[in-house]
Motif scaffolding. Structure first.
Motif, PDB file in Angstrom:
ATOM      1  N   UNK A   1       7.535  40.494  11.317  1.00 57.45           N
ATOM      2  CA  UNK A   1       6.616  40.010  10.287  1.00 57.45           C
ATOM      3  C   UNK A   1       7.429  39.474   9.104  1.00 57.45           C
ATOM      4  N   UNK A   2       7.192  38.233   8.714  1.00 61.32           N
ATOM      5  CA  UNK A   2       7.909  37.636   7.584  1.00 61.32           C
ATOM      6  C   UNK A   2       7.683  38.400   6.281  1.00 61.32           C
ATOM      7  N   UNK A   3       6.490  38.969   6.118  1.00 63.10           N
ATOM      8  CA  UNK A   3       6.152  39.657   4.872  1.00 63.10           C
ATOM      9  C   UNK A   3       6.579  41.123   4.865  1.00 63.10           C
ATOM     10  N   UNK A   4       6.880  41.675   6.042  1.00 63.84           N
ATOM     11  CA  UNK A   4       7.225  43.095   6.130  1.00 63.84           C
ATOM     12  C   UNK A   4       8.225  43.293   7.264  1.00 63.84           C
ATOM     13  N   UNK A   5       9.511  43.409   6.953  1.00 66.17           N
ATOM     14  CA  UNK A   5      10.528  43.501   8.008  1.00 66.17           C
ATOM     15  C   UNK A   5      10.478  44.789   8.825  1.00 66.17           C
ATOM     16  N   UNK A   6       9.612  45.726   8.460  1.00 65.96           N
ATOM     17  CA  UNK A   6       9.447  46.949   9.260  1.00 65.96           C
ATOM     18  C   UNK A   6       8.289  46.823  10.254  1.00 65.96           C
TER      19      UNK A   6
ATOM     20  N   UNK B   1       5.085  49.722  13.335  1.00 65.18           N
ATOM     21  CA  UNK B   1       5.683  49.675  12.001  1.00 65.18           C
ATOM     22  C   UNK B   1       6.741  50.774  11.956  1.00 65.18           C
ATOM     23  N   UNK B   2       7.991  50.346  11.788  1.00 68.53           N
ATOM     24  CA  UNK B   2       9.100  51.296  11.748  1.00 68.53           C
ATOM     25  C   UNK B   2       9.159  52.005  10.403  1.00 68.53           C
TER      26      UNK B   2
END
Length: 105
Positions: A44-49, A10-11
Motif C-alpha cells: 500500500x502506497x499510503x501504509x507500508x505495513x 497488516x504487519x
C-alpha cells in the motif's frame, strides 16, 4: 473461470523490515499448491505495513482445498505472529460482463 483471491494483511511495524521474508516463507506453500496459477504481494502506497496478496487459482475448489489445509497443524504458518491484526480474505470467481452495448430504444 479462475478464482482471484485478495488476502489483506497488516504487519506489526516492529516486523515490517522482515515482511518479504515472512511472506516468502509463508507463500512458498501457496505457490506449490496444486491449482495455484500465480501470486504477488502489493504494498500500500499510503501504509507500508499494509499488503494485498493477490492469488490466482485454477478453480475455487483448488483454493478451498488449500484454505482448508491452512487450518490444519501441518498447514499453519507463523505469519499470524507478526501481524497487527487478523487478515481478511475475499474470493472472486465470477465476472461481470462489461462489453454490453447500451440499448438505443
Amino acid at each position: 473461470m479462475p478464482a482471484i483471491v485478495h488476502f489483506e494483511v497488516r504487519f506489526n511495524p516492529d516486523y515490517r523490515a522482515d515482511a518479504a521474508k515472512y511472506l516468502s516463507e509463508t507463500l512458498a506453500a501457496t505457490r506449490a499448491w496444486p491449482g495455484n496459477l500465480g501470486i504477488e504481494a502489493l504494498v500500500d502506497d499510503a501504509d507500508p505495513c499494509h499488503f494485498l496478496v493477490v492469488e490466482t487459482w485454477a478453480t475455487t475448489q483448488d483454493h478451498d482445498d488449500y484454505a482448508a489445509w491452512r487450518q490444519t497443524p501441518e498447514g499453519k504458518s507463523a505469519l499470524h505472529e507478526v501481524l497487527a491484526g487478523p487478515p481478511s480474505k475475499q474470493v472472486y470467481s465470477e465476472t461481470l460482463p462489461l462489453d454490453l452495448q447500451p440499448s438505443l430504444d
